[in-house]
Design a protein around this motif. Structure first.
Motif, PDB file in Angstrom:
ATOM      1  N   SER A  41       0.614  -0.959  -0.244  1.00 40.29           N
ATOM      2  CA  SER A  41       0.459  -0.086  -0.223  1.00 40.29           C
ATOM      3  C   SER A  41       0.719   1.309   0.438  1.00 40.29           C
ATOM      4  N   PHE A  53      -0.890  -2.704  -4.099  1.00 39.85           N
ATOM      5  CA  PHE A  53      -1.246  -3.753  -2.650  1.00 39.85           C
ATOM      6  C   PHE A  53      -0.830  -5.542  -2.501  1.00 39.85           C
ATOM      7  N   ALA A  74      -6.002  -1.175  -0.473  1.00 43.30           N
ATOM      8  CA  ALA A  74      -4.591  -0.641  -0.782  1.00 43.30           C
ATOM      9  C   ALA A  74      -5.326   1.045  -0.041  1.00 43.30           C
TER      10      ALA A  74
END
Ligand code: SF4
Lengths: 474, 198
Positions: A132, A142, A230
């Motif tokens: 992230s 992610f 994320a």
């Protein structure tokens, strides 16, 4: 239809969508490290599959690497086997690797931005939840598990479900001494460790816009600690200035075309978020955690909470278990908690600005004689830069240890660990039980709180320091 | 991946919330480069330090269904957490809420994660604490969990259910769409970076 930043990036990468099936998303950059990849490469070998896009894949050694004697073979045979497996796999499948000793080596989330590989509008994955971090550039980035690592290696795509959208808006000006780390710890304390499950968070507002790229990375890095898939921040002049001239950034006409596209990467007026959270910068203070998850935090002026005060059953039990593990008594002022070790480093706070901030406080002072301080740069690049600025000497003259680059005590897979019962103030991202070593107790803090704490041996905000550094005013 | 259709076994009540993957398996147990053999790290700190920990209690030995508090599997993306549970004999984890990456990983490794409302979790806890030998059946075909006279439904999307029932591997499914992948690659803007040495 107006779209959020995350929706724009997501939609631009959908390879295929069909009713009742997950979307297939193209991945622009796949970062690989030694811990979550060996079984994925085994899977490829067993099926006789190549890596589809070795040119979009980059590997580094970070989680296991020692931070002393970095050029000697790793002493722990199991760690060594894992690093050697990565070297063999990278060679066999034709993937670029930054091994220990290489000037591009470092924590996977530090080297991507440093090399300019992380750019706005990209999709980036890695077998690591702190992927992230790269969202600070307006990339959709992610963490994935090992089966997904294999899937991306084989196909350069991932089946995905469209995430929900959350806006975290921070308006106003941060008070003196309050950093990005304090902002994100306050956000997590507010929404909880899994409060953003299923969401991508977009951080917005004037306080976020005013942050440097490195501070934005600190914020996006810890999105996962709120359970988010994320975290993202729309790219702007700060982003472009950071990227220009980096080894993998576009050049010439490509640069102009890229910047023109990047300017379109922002949430449209009228786009809808599923969830919105607002914080006022002026209300924020240096934050520290008292418990065993990153949501259990308070301003440093607070006291260890009394579990009885939690209305929610699960939170009360969690607080009881946390205090028992942490060896803390309700009502104790946080500033009276004594620590044994201070850890400055990790993908959250191991970049050059973090080291500068801490060095500024340590310059001309000595750390508490009963406290050990480890300074672990996030990458070889950060280490060389710090040494060029003389920061290594500031740290060692203050009594801290200056180490090689890697994850180090963030997760204690290498020899840098807390002993049972030992207490740390750590600039990393997780205070889970045993995270920094079996029985170790972790308080998460910002780099400036880490430095101030090293000086006094107790959790300390920089504003609490009363002594004058020896060289002040010189 | 081993297909999952229906499973009957005994259940272990884990009355803790926000169990992170560092508790399920700490980092020092992640150094193995094989896909099996992770049972030694499963909840190792709690198994070592807490004699009363649910998995230390003889009446729950052999449990194959873990019934946990909310927010199970937060933290690290390590799929080793799923492997450790599987290697430790678990086929199903039940919780009122899972962390995203853990849930995603579970569907790739053949560990079934079942979301039930907290009230149903509490009822299940009460039932297996009163009688640890209570057989619990998790039927993926019917999307139900049954213990004693109680049967409760759970939700799972059709696609994930189909993949688990068939034990299908995602890579094989995606390779059917190679033409779409190639078409996307042809559309990618030319300025995007490659990882080749600059
Ligand atoms: S520094 Fe810590 S959180 Fe970051 S990648 Fe390394 S182990 Fe993970």
């Amino acid at each position: 239809m107006p779209k959020t930043l995350a929706e724009k990036v997501y939609d631009a990468h959908v390879v295929r969508s069909a009713e009742g099936e997950p979307d297939l998303l193209y991945i622009d950059l796949h970062l690989v490290h030694e811990v979550t990849s060996p079984q994925a490469f085994d899977g490829l070998r067993a099926a006789g599959r190549p890596v589809r896009r070795p040119d979009l894949t980059m590997a580094t050694e970070d989680h296991n690497v020692p931070t002393l004697d970095v050029l000697a073979p790793i002493a722990d045979p199991v760690s060594r086997a894992q690093v050697e497996a990565l070297r063999a796999n990278a060679a066999e499948f034709g993937i670029r690797l930054a091994p220990m000793g290489d000037r591009d080596q470092g924590i996977v989330h530090v080297i991507g931005p440093q090399l300019g590989l992380t750019q706005p509008g990209m999709t980036i994955v890695c077998g690591d939840s702190h992927t992230s971090t790269h969202g600070a550039f307006g990339a959709l980035a992610f963490g994935i598990g090992t089966s997904e690592v294999e899937h991306v290696l084989a196909t350069q795509t991932l089946p995905q479900k469209r995430p929900r959208q959350m806006a975290v808006t921070v308006e106003g000006e941060l008070p003196e001494g309050v950093s990005a780390k304090d902002v994100i710890l306050a956000v997590i304390a507010q929404i909880g460790t899994n409060g953003a499950a299923g969401h991508v968070i977009e951080y917005r507002g004037s306080a976020i816009r005013a942050l440097s790229m490195e501070a934005r990375m600190t914020i996006c890095n810890m999105s996962i600690e709120a359970g988010a898939r994320a975290g993202m921040i729309a790219p702007d002049e700060t982003t472009f200035a950071y990227l220009q001239g980096r080894p993998h950034a576009p050049q010439g006409a490509d640069w102009d075309a890229a910047v023109e596209h990047w300017r379109s990467l922002h949430t449209d007026d009228g786009a809808v978020f599923d969830t919105e959270v607002v914080l006022h910068a002026a209300d924020l203070a240096p934050f520290v955690t008292w418990g065993t998850n990153p949501g259990q935090g308070l301003p440093i002026t607070g006291r260890v909470p009394d579990p009885a005060e939690f209305a929610d059953d699960h939170e009360r039990r969690a607080a009881e278990q946390a205090l028992a593990y942490m060896g803390l008594t309700p009502g104790t002022p946080l500033r009276e908690i004594e620590v044994d070790t201070v850890f400055l480093g990790s993908c959250t706070n191991g970049r050059i600005e973090d080291l500068r901030t801490a060095a500024e406080l340590l310059r001309g002072r000595r750390i508490d004689p009963n406290t050990r301080m480890l300074v672990v740069p996030g990458s070889v690049g950060v280490k060389l830069q710090a040494e060029a600025e003389g920061l290594d000497r500031v740290f060692t003259e203050a009594g801290a240890e200056w180490r090689g680059a890697g994850c180090s005590m963030c997760l204690g897979m290498n020899p840098d660990q807390l002993a049972p019962g030992e207490r740390s103030a750590s600039t990393s991202n997780r205070n889970f039980q045993g995270r920094q070593g079996k029985g170790g107790r972790t308080h998460l803090v910002s780099p400036s709180v880490a430095a101030a704490t090293a000086l006094t041996g107790r959790l300390t905000a920089p504003a609490d320091l009363t002594d004058a550094p020896a060289t002040a005013g010189v | 991946m081993q297909p999952f259709t229906t499973h009957t076994g005994t259940a272990a009540p884990l009355r803790r919330s926000a169990v992170d993957t560092d508790q399920i398996i700490p980092a020092e147990y992640l150094k193995r480069i094989t896909r099996t053999g992770f049972e030694d790290g499963l909840f190792v700190a709690w198994r070592t330090n807490e004699p009363d920990f649910v998995l230390n209690r003889p009446e729950h030995a052999g449990a194959s269904i873990l019934v946990a508090g909310p927010d199970f599997g937060t933290g690290s993306s390590r799929e080793h957490a799923c492997w450790a549970l599987l290697d430790g004999g678990f086929r199903v984890v039940i919780s009122s809420r899972f962390a995203d990456i853990f849930r995603n990983n579970s569907t790739k490794s053949g560990l079934l994660t079942v979301v039930l409302p907290q009230a149903d979790v509490e009822a299940l806890w009460a039932a297996v604490e009163a009688e640890p030998a209570t057989p619990v059946t998790v039927d993926l075909q019917a999307r139900t969990v049954t213990h004693g006279d109680t049967t409760v439904p759970f939700e799972i999307d059709d696609y994930t259910r189909w993949r688990l029932l068939e034990g299908l591997d995602d890579v094989g499914l995606t390779e059917r769409h190679l033409a779409d992948i190639e078409a996307h690659e042809a559309r990618r803007p030319p300025w995007l970076p490659t990882a080749l040495p600059a």
